[in-house]
Enzyme design. Sequence first.
Site, PDB file in Angstrom:
ATOM      1  N   ASP A  17       0.828  -1.206   0.000  1.00  0.00           N
ATOM      2  CA  ASP A  17       0.000   0.000   0.000  1.00  0.00           C
ATOM      3  C   ASP A  17       0.862   1.256   0.000  1.00  0.00           C
ATOM      4  OD1 ASP A  17      -2.439  -1.388  -0.095  1.00  0.00           O
ATOM      5  OD2 ASP A  17      -2.400  -1.719   2.063  1.00  0.00           O
ATOM      6  N   LYS A  39       0.090  -7.920  -2.998  1.00  0.00           N
ATOM      7  CA  LYS A  39      -1.226  -7.318  -3.252  1.00  0.00           C
ATOM      8  C   LYS A  39      -1.088  -5.866  -3.699  1.00  0.00           C
ATOM      9  CE  LYS A  39      -4.491  -6.138  -0.022  1.00  0.00           C
ATOM     10  NZ  LYS A  39      -5.214  -4.899  -0.416  1.00  0.00           N
ATOM     11  N   ASP A  66      -6.469  -6.000  -5.945  1.00  0.00           N
ATOM     12  CA  ASP A  66      -7.596  -5.873  -5.006  1.00  0.00           C
ATOM     13  C   ASP A  66      -8.435  -4.643  -5.365  1.00  0.00           C
ATOM     14  OD1 ASP A  66      -9.241  -6.219  -2.822  1.00  0.00           O
ATOM     15  OD2 ASP A  66      -7.766  -5.530  -1.345  1.00  0.00           O
ATOM     16  N   LEU A  67      -9.246  -4.782  -6.419  1.00  0.00           N
ATOM     17  CA  LEU A  67     -10.045  -3.644  -6.889  1.00  0.00           C
ATOM     18  C   LEU A  67     -11.475  -3.662  -6.351  1.00  0.00           C
ATOM     19  CD1 LEU A  67      -8.924  -3.369 -10.635  1.00  0.00           C
ATOM     20  CD2 LEU A  67      -7.989  -2.200  -8.622  1.00  0.00           C
ATOM     21  N   LYS A  68     -11.889  -4.746  -5.706  1.00  0.00           N
ATOM     22  CA  LYS A  68     -13.241  -4.861  -5.122  1.00  0.00           C
ATOM     23  C   LYS A  68     -14.294  -4.348  -6.104  1.00  0.00           C
ATOM     24  CE  LYS A  68     -11.759  -4.735  -0.295  1.00  0.00           C
ATOM     25  NZ  LYS A  68     -10.322  -4.362  -0.408  1.00  0.00           N
ATOM     26  N   ASP A  71     -20.251  -3.390 -10.072  1.00  0.00           N
ATOM     27  CA  ASP A  71     -20.886  -2.622 -11.145  1.00  0.00           C
ATOM     28  C   ASP A  71     -21.833  -3.575 -11.873  1.00  0.00           C
ATOM     29  OD1 ASP A  71     -21.421  -0.661 -13.201  1.00  0.00           O
ATOM     30  OD2 ASP A  71     -19.447   0.202 -12.809  1.00  0.00           O
ATOM     31  N   ILE A  72     -22.422  -3.126 -12.964  1.00  0.00           N
ATOM     32  CA  ILE A  72     -23.293  -4.037 -13.697  1.00  0.00           C
ATOM     33  C   ILE A  72     -22.437  -5.163 -14.273  1.00  0.00           C
ATOM     34  CG2 ILE A  72     -25.058  -2.291 -14.172  1.00  0.00           C
ATOM     35  CD1 ILE A  72     -23.905  -2.066 -17.014  1.00  0.00           C
ATOM     36  N   PRO A  73     -23.047  -6.344 -14.490  1.00  0.00           N
ATOM     37  CA  PRO A  73     -22.261  -7.513 -14.906  1.00  0.00           C
ATOM     38  C   PRO A  73     -21.394  -7.268 -16.137  1.00  0.00           C
ATOM     39  CG  PRO A  73     -24.454  -8.208 -14.245  1.00  0.00           C
ATOM     40  CD  PRO A  73     -24.462  -6.700 -14.208  1.00  0.00           C
ATOM     41  N   ASN A  74     -21.912  -6.576 -17.127  1.00  0.00           N
ATOM     42  CA  ASN A  74     -21.156  -6.349 -18.356  1.00  0.00           C
ATOM     43  C   ASN A  74     -19.878  -5.544 -18.097  1.00  0.00           C
ATOM     44  OD1 ASN A  74     -21.008  -6.502 -21.329  1.00  0.00           O
ATOM     45  ND2 ASN A  74     -21.239  -4.273 -21.206  1.00  0.00           N
ATOM     46  N   THR A 126     -15.460  -4.977   6.598  1.00  0.00           N
ATOM     47  CA  THR A 126     -15.295  -5.064   8.052  1.00  0.00           C
ATOM     48  C   THR A 126     -15.441  -3.704   8.717  1.00  0.00           C
ATOM     49  OG1 THR A 126     -12.929  -4.978   7.669  1.00  0.00           O
ATOM     50  CG2 THR A 126     -13.889  -7.137   8.067  1.00  0.00           C
ATOM     51  N   ARG A 187      -2.156  -9.339  12.638  1.00  0.00           N
ATOM     52  CA  ARG A 187      -1.074  -8.636  13.320  1.00  0.00           C
ATOM     53  C   ARG A 187      -0.229  -9.638  14.103  1.00  0.00           C
ATOM     54  NH1 ARG A 187      -1.942  -5.531  10.161  1.00  0.00           N
ATOM     55  NH2 ARG A 187      -2.348  -3.313  10.261  1.00  0.00           N
ATOM     56  N   GLN A 196      -6.673  -1.285  12.345  1.00  0.00           N
ATOM     57  CA  GLN A 196      -7.416  -2.537  12.326  1.00  0.00           C
ATOM     58  C   GLN A 196      -8.040  -2.732  13.701  1.00  0.00           C
ATOM     59  OE1 GLN A 196      -8.018  -4.274   9.762  1.00  0.00           O
ATOM     60  NE2 GLN A 196      -6.300  -4.308   8.317  1.00  0.00           N
ATOM     61  N   GLY A 216      -0.089  -6.041   5.702  1.00  0.00           N
ATOM     62  CA  GLY A 216       0.474  -4.845   5.091  1.00  0.00           C
ATOM     63  C   GLY A 216       1.554  -4.223   5.937  1.00  0.00           C
ATOM     64  N   ARG A 217       1.146  -3.262   6.753  1.00  0.00           N
ATOM     65  CA  ARG A 217       2.110  -2.446   7.493  1.00  0.00           C
ATOM     66  C   ARG A 217       3.093  -3.205   8.382  1.00  0.00           C
ATOM     67  NH1 ARG A 217      -2.773   1.425   8.929  1.00  0.00           N
ATOM     68  NH2 ARG A 217      -3.743  -0.622   8.606  1.00  0.00           N
TER      69      ARG A 217
END
Length: 237
Positions: A17, A39, A66-68, A71-74, A126, A187, A196, A216-217
């Site tokens: 990150d 990642k 990791d774009l999460k 949107d619409i399926p297409n 979360t 952690r 977190q 990450g950190r």
Amino acid sequence: MIARPATPAARIVAALDTQDRAQAAAWARALAGRIGVAKVGLELFAAAGPAAVAAVRESGLPVFLDLKLYDIPNTVAGAVRSAAGLGVAMLTVHAAGGRAMVAAAREAAETAGADRPMILAVTVLTSLTAADLAATGVEDAPASQVLRLARLAIAAGADGLVCSPLEVAPLRAALGRSVPLVVPGIRPVGSRADDQARVTTPEEAVAAGADWLVIGRPITRAPDPAAAADAIAASLR
Ligand code: C5P
């Protein structure tokens, strides 16, 4: 598709990150051979895009993008095809996008052939409390909503799930061993919790049934990221 981790080190997913492509590439070079996956998240991708993925891939590490997607399926299918073209090994979508969206993501991933990205579904963020969910019209307890979305995503074709440490044991109990689980909020003993709220140690997460651990950190902010990763891997033996 990437295989489930066979060694303790392979379980570690380092979250790179940063906005700085050169920094991400340097972390990846230092960590190659000592962890399983690198990642690339929204911060780095928004700043440096596909070039950042390419720079990290040069280390030889598989990349989790990791774009999460939601949107619409297409549109999601198009994004998955584009991401697959970058050679990423893992890609996230929101289970809340619904059955057709998750199915479209899986179908688009399949077009990349045997090396296709693993489609991972995110259930409930979360960061959301029960009150936050209620405000969006979800009156069920967060744990019930997580399970509902997990079942929906797997039935629709998701290859695995991203979940919090607290959800690992209930998801394993409900879904069995076959579903890969990727778990952030990790952690090591003695490291800072940062932002977190609910954290667990790498050992606890693996004991509960986690496959990959997103860290990450505790790695990237360590004076020696490679040594930090090695210490985490050693704690898992
Ligand atoms: O630095 P830290 O170990 O907290 O980084 C965790 C990574 O996992 C971040 O890239 C964050 O976006 C991601 N993540 C998370 N909690 C979730 C889902 C993803 O921390 N519930």
